[in-house]
Design an enzyme around this catalytic site. Sequence first.
Site, PDB file in Angstrom:
ATOM      1  N   TRP A  23       5.621  -4.579   6.843  1.00 25.24           N
ATOM      2  CA  TRP A  23       6.067  -4.903   5.476  1.00 25.24           C
ATOM      3  C   TRP A  23       7.579  -4.821   5.474  1.00 25.24           C
ATOM      4  CZ3 TRP A  23       3.692  -6.880   1.336  1.00 25.24           C
ATOM      5  CH2 TRP A  23       4.463  -6.963   0.163  1.00 25.24           C
ATOM      6  N   ASN A  65      -2.739   0.575   4.380  1.00 23.61           N
ATOM      7  CA  ASN A  65      -1.301   0.479   4.130  1.00 23.61           C
ATOM      8  C   ASN A  65      -0.764   1.886   4.221  1.00 23.61           C
ATOM      9  OD1 ASN A  65      -1.636  -2.193   3.486  1.00 23.61           O
ATOM     10  ND2 ASN A  65      -1.097  -1.989   1.331  1.00 23.61           N
ATOM     11  N   ARG A  80      -0.058 -12.106   6.605  1.00 27.01           N
ATOM     12  CA  ARG A  80      -0.789 -11.611   5.443  1.00 27.01           C
ATOM     13  C   ARG A  80      -0.038 -11.992   4.169  1.00 27.01           C
ATOM     14  NH1 ARG A  80      -0.856  -5.850   2.767  1.00 27.01           N
ATOM     15  NH2 ARG A  80      -2.237  -6.405   1.058  1.00 27.01           N
ATOM     16  N   ASN A  99      -5.326  -4.964  -2.956  1.00 27.52           N
ATOM     17  CA  ASN A  99      -4.258  -4.204  -2.323  1.00 27.52           C
ATOM     18  C   ASN A  99      -4.027  -2.912  -3.102  1.00 27.52           C
ATOM     19  OD1 ASN A  99      -1.789  -4.091  -0.460  1.00 27.52           O
ATOM     20  ND2 ASN A  99      -0.902  -3.702  -2.486  1.00 27.52           N
ATOM     21  N   GLU A 100      -4.151  -1.778  -2.433  1.00 27.72           N
ATOM     22  CA  GLU A 100      -3.765  -0.485  -2.993  1.00 27.72           C
ATOM     23  C   GLU A 100      -4.217  -0.244  -4.431  1.00 27.72           C
ATOM     24  OE1 GLU A 100       0.334   0.419  -2.371  1.00 27.72           O
ATOM     25  OE2 GLU A 100       0.235   0.074  -0.234  1.00 27.72           O
ATOM     26  N   GLN A 113       5.840 -10.906  -5.370  1.00 31.61           N
ATOM     27  CA  GLN A 113       7.082 -10.386  -4.804  1.00 31.61           C
ATOM     28  C   GLN A 113       7.943 -11.473  -4.156  1.00 31.61           C
ATOM     29  OE1 GLN A 113       4.780  -6.898  -2.904  1.00 31.61           O
ATOM     30  NE2 GLN A 113       6.795  -6.043  -3.294  1.00 31.61           N
ATOM     31  N   GLU A 116      10.809  -5.670  -5.287  1.00 28.79           N
ATOM     32  CA  GLU A 116      10.139  -4.407  -4.972  1.00 28.79           C
ATOM     33  C   GLU A 116       9.697  -3.718  -6.275  1.00 28.79           C
ATOM     34  OE1 GLU A 116       8.770  -3.116  -2.425  1.00 28.79           O
ATOM     35  OE2 GLU A 116       8.530  -1.090  -3.197  1.00 28.79           O
ATOM     36  N   TRP A 117       8.912  -4.440  -7.062  1.00 27.50           N
ATOM     37  CA  TRP A 117       8.277  -3.893  -8.259  1.00 27.50           C
ATOM     38  C   TRP A 117       9.280  -3.140  -9.142  1.00 27.50           C
ATOM     39  CZ3 TRP A 117       4.170  -6.736  -8.345  1.00 27.50           C
ATOM     40  CH2 TRP A 117       3.502  -7.048  -7.167  1.00 27.50           C
ATOM     41  N   HIS A 133      -3.151  -8.684  -5.407  1.00 28.87           N
ATOM     42  CA  HIS A 133      -2.027  -7.787  -5.109  1.00 28.87           C
ATOM     43  C   HIS A 133      -1.242  -7.594  -6.411  1.00 28.87           C
ATOM     44  CE1 HIS A 133       0.666  -6.246  -1.649  1.00 28.87           C
ATOM     45  NE2 HIS A 133       1.240  -5.838  -2.773  1.00 28.87           N
ATOM     46  N   GLU A 169      -0.128  -2.918   6.156  1.00 31.27           N
ATOM     47  CA  GLU A 169       1.278  -2.739   5.749  1.00 31.27           C
ATOM     48  C   GLU A 169       1.842  -1.486   6.374  1.00 31.27           C
ATOM     49  OE1 GLU A 169       2.358  -2.514   1.544  1.00 31.27           O
ATOM     50  OE2 GLU A 169       1.106  -4.282   1.188  1.00 31.27           O
ATOM     51  N   TYR A 216       2.922   4.406   4.917  1.00 30.30           N
ATOM     52  CA  TYR A 216       4.372   4.396   5.055  1.00 30.30           C
ATOM     53  C   TYR A 216       4.947   5.707   5.554  1.00 30.30           C
ATOM     54  CZ  TYR A 216       4.611  -0.157   2.814  1.00 30.30           C
ATOM     55  OH  TYR A 216       4.483  -1.491   2.554  1.00 30.30           O
TER      56      TYR A 216
HETATM   57  C1  PNW Z   1       3.171  -1.020  -1.290  1.00 31.82           C
HETATM   58  N1  PNW Z   1       4.603   4.924  -3.587  1.00 31.82           N
HETATM   59  O1  PNW Z   1       3.423  -0.361  -2.481  1.00 31.82           O
HETATM   60  C2  PNW Z   1       2.779  -2.423  -1.732  1.00 31.82           C
HETATM   61  O2  PNW Z   1       1.560  -2.892  -1.230  1.00 31.82           O
HETATM   62  C3  PNW Z   1       3.867  -3.423  -1.613  1.00 31.82           C
HETATM   63  O3  PNW Z   1       3.672  -4.438  -2.546  1.00 31.82           O
HETATM   64  C4  PNW Z   1       5.215  -2.746  -1.708  1.00 31.82           C
HETATM   65  O4  PNW Z   1       6.282  -3.637  -1.743  1.00 31.82           O
HETATM   66  C5  PNW Z   1       5.341  -1.801  -0.524  1.00 31.82           C
HETATM   67  O5  PNW Z   1       4.265  -0.891  -0.465  1.00 31.82           O
HETATM   68  C6  PNW Z   1       6.643  -1.005  -0.464  1.00 31.82           C
HETATM   69  O6  PNW Z   1       6.743  -0.151  -1.571  1.00 31.82           O
HETATM   70  C7  PNW Z   1       3.726   0.957  -2.657  1.00 31.82           C
HETATM   71  O7  PNW Z   1       5.180   5.164  -4.665  1.00 31.82           O
HETATM   72  C8  PNW Z   1       4.331   1.275  -3.849  1.00 31.82           C
HETATM   73  O8  PNW Z   1       4.296   5.831  -2.790  1.00 31.82           O
HETATM   74  C9  PNW Z   1       4.610   2.576  -4.148  1.00 31.82           C
HETATM   75  C10 PNW Z   1       4.293   3.580  -3.256  1.00 31.82           C
HETATM   76  C11 PNW Z   1       3.693   3.264  -2.051  1.00 31.82           C
HETATM   77  C12 PNW Z   1       3.408   1.931  -1.749  1.00 31.82           C
END
Ligand code: PNW
Length: 541
Positions: free
Chosen positions: A432, A316, A82, A173-174, A25, A439-440, A128, A382, A318
Amino acid sequence: MSVQPAQTDKLPSDFLWGFATASFQIEGSTTADGRGKSWWDDFAKLPGKTLDGRDGDVATDSYNRWEDDLDLLVSYGVNSYRFSIAWSRIIPLGGRNDPVNEAGIQWYSNLIDGLLKRGITPFVTLYHWDLPQALYDRYGGWLSREIIEDYVNYAKICFERFGDRVKFWLTHNEPWCVSVLGHGRGVFAPGRSSDRTRSPEGDSSTEPWIVGHNLILAHAYACKLYREQFKESQDGTIGITLNGDMALPYDDSPENIAAAQHALDVAIGATCLSQDPIYLGDYPEYMKDMLGDRLPRFTPEEHAVVLGSSEFYGMNTYTTNLCKAGGDDEFQGKVEYTFTRPDGTQLGTQAHCAWLQDYPEGFRALLNYLYKRYSKPIYVTENGFAVKDENVMPLEQALADHDRVQYFKGNTAAILAAVNEDGVDIRSYFAWSLLDNFEWADGYVTRFGLTYVDYDTQKRYPKDSAKFVTQWFKEHVTSAPEPLKAPEPTKEPQHVELPKADGEAAPTDSATSSPTVETKKKTKRARFARFTAYISTFLGI
Ligand code: PNW
């Protein structure tokens, strides 16, 4: 709860805090110094795979600007950082018989030395999501058990070359994102799915579970190796970090209360199947019933290696979802998610991405739930927020990132309360992300950084949220971390009852309906009082 620490407004003096990033990233320089291709290199270039059609070739150019980025960390006063290592910089072709790339080793070695010179503790993720493309071409990557030995070999090289200076290791990671988003929904590399409009190959009903199983085994064998050959001499700790958002019942109905538990079982208990196997010894019953023969099983030998492999709980998180029974989405445990309460109000402030709203009460509930269920020290690795439409705002407006400041205000308060009032053993908090970055599947459209990046000039600008977080941790973590120790053994895991969602609207700041500051304060206090009361009841504290 048995642990009743004195109530204080401080976090422990060895609490680690800082920012998180990931190699693909931020680094860019995808052909520099002998790096091999990762599967994200070409995937991001395929039409329609990223929202803005952009890729990771440059990203935030941190491969070249790493010293400036470390100085930025110093200016924020962090005590930890990290980051992740790109497997294909260390072993360009990825495999156990493939050559090691000394230039790649040197780059991370310099980064680690640069951190230590600045008094910053490195917290390192081995994987990751940027798998060497060669391993996908060779045997399908995580779909094959071949990958377990290749991953363990890669981890071994990292322990050998960096473990004298790195004391905190994360294997993956995840994993849920790798299995479900990469091999089920087909939105992340390698993009496999049963949906033929999305991918020419893939089977969403079986592949995510195979991938998840191999991810767990690779993690577990790497941990075993670390404990057998490195832990004692290097005095570090190793674990996995899992994504998991809080799931609360939509309302009081028994089926929706059960739905919230099912969502947790699949998204967290199984998060790509890992949590319960790793911490409790097997997949949740709900997963086994739902998937039947499609869920791979561990042999007795594997079971022994997997159970207890993670020395801590890497978290992690959110957001929080309200859950309703129904639907046929196995990746969500056949549960429907919403942010809209029965009375039509929103749970919290909407972020730029559809899946994220701000709800600090859920964060606190999740910390309690996980600690109670898995009985491991928690490292929050995160947590962050993407402000709506920040990508189209003029710089000055983007830097005044009010919604992100609110998010961190709420979540830092939740951490403090979870530690000091609820007795949860939390040992780190990484926001984060250090920088806006790739962002993927969202490309550069969604900005998670606490530092704004102007992608034309690569200039970095601290947002208000960076200032808030810096100041908050300065006030709440009193001194630098002590020399690094592995977590102490903890209690037995337990079954945990879920809390109910409060039925109240979050305070809003929209121009159309802006409650007064006093009302907001009162509402917030009342919500927190009610929240504390219900969380105390369900946890028996
Ligand atoms: C995480 N969802 O990814 C990752 O660890 C990071 O690389 C990323 O940038 C960050 O969160 C913010 O998105 C996620 O779809 C990707 O719920 C997708 C999801 C959650 C976390």
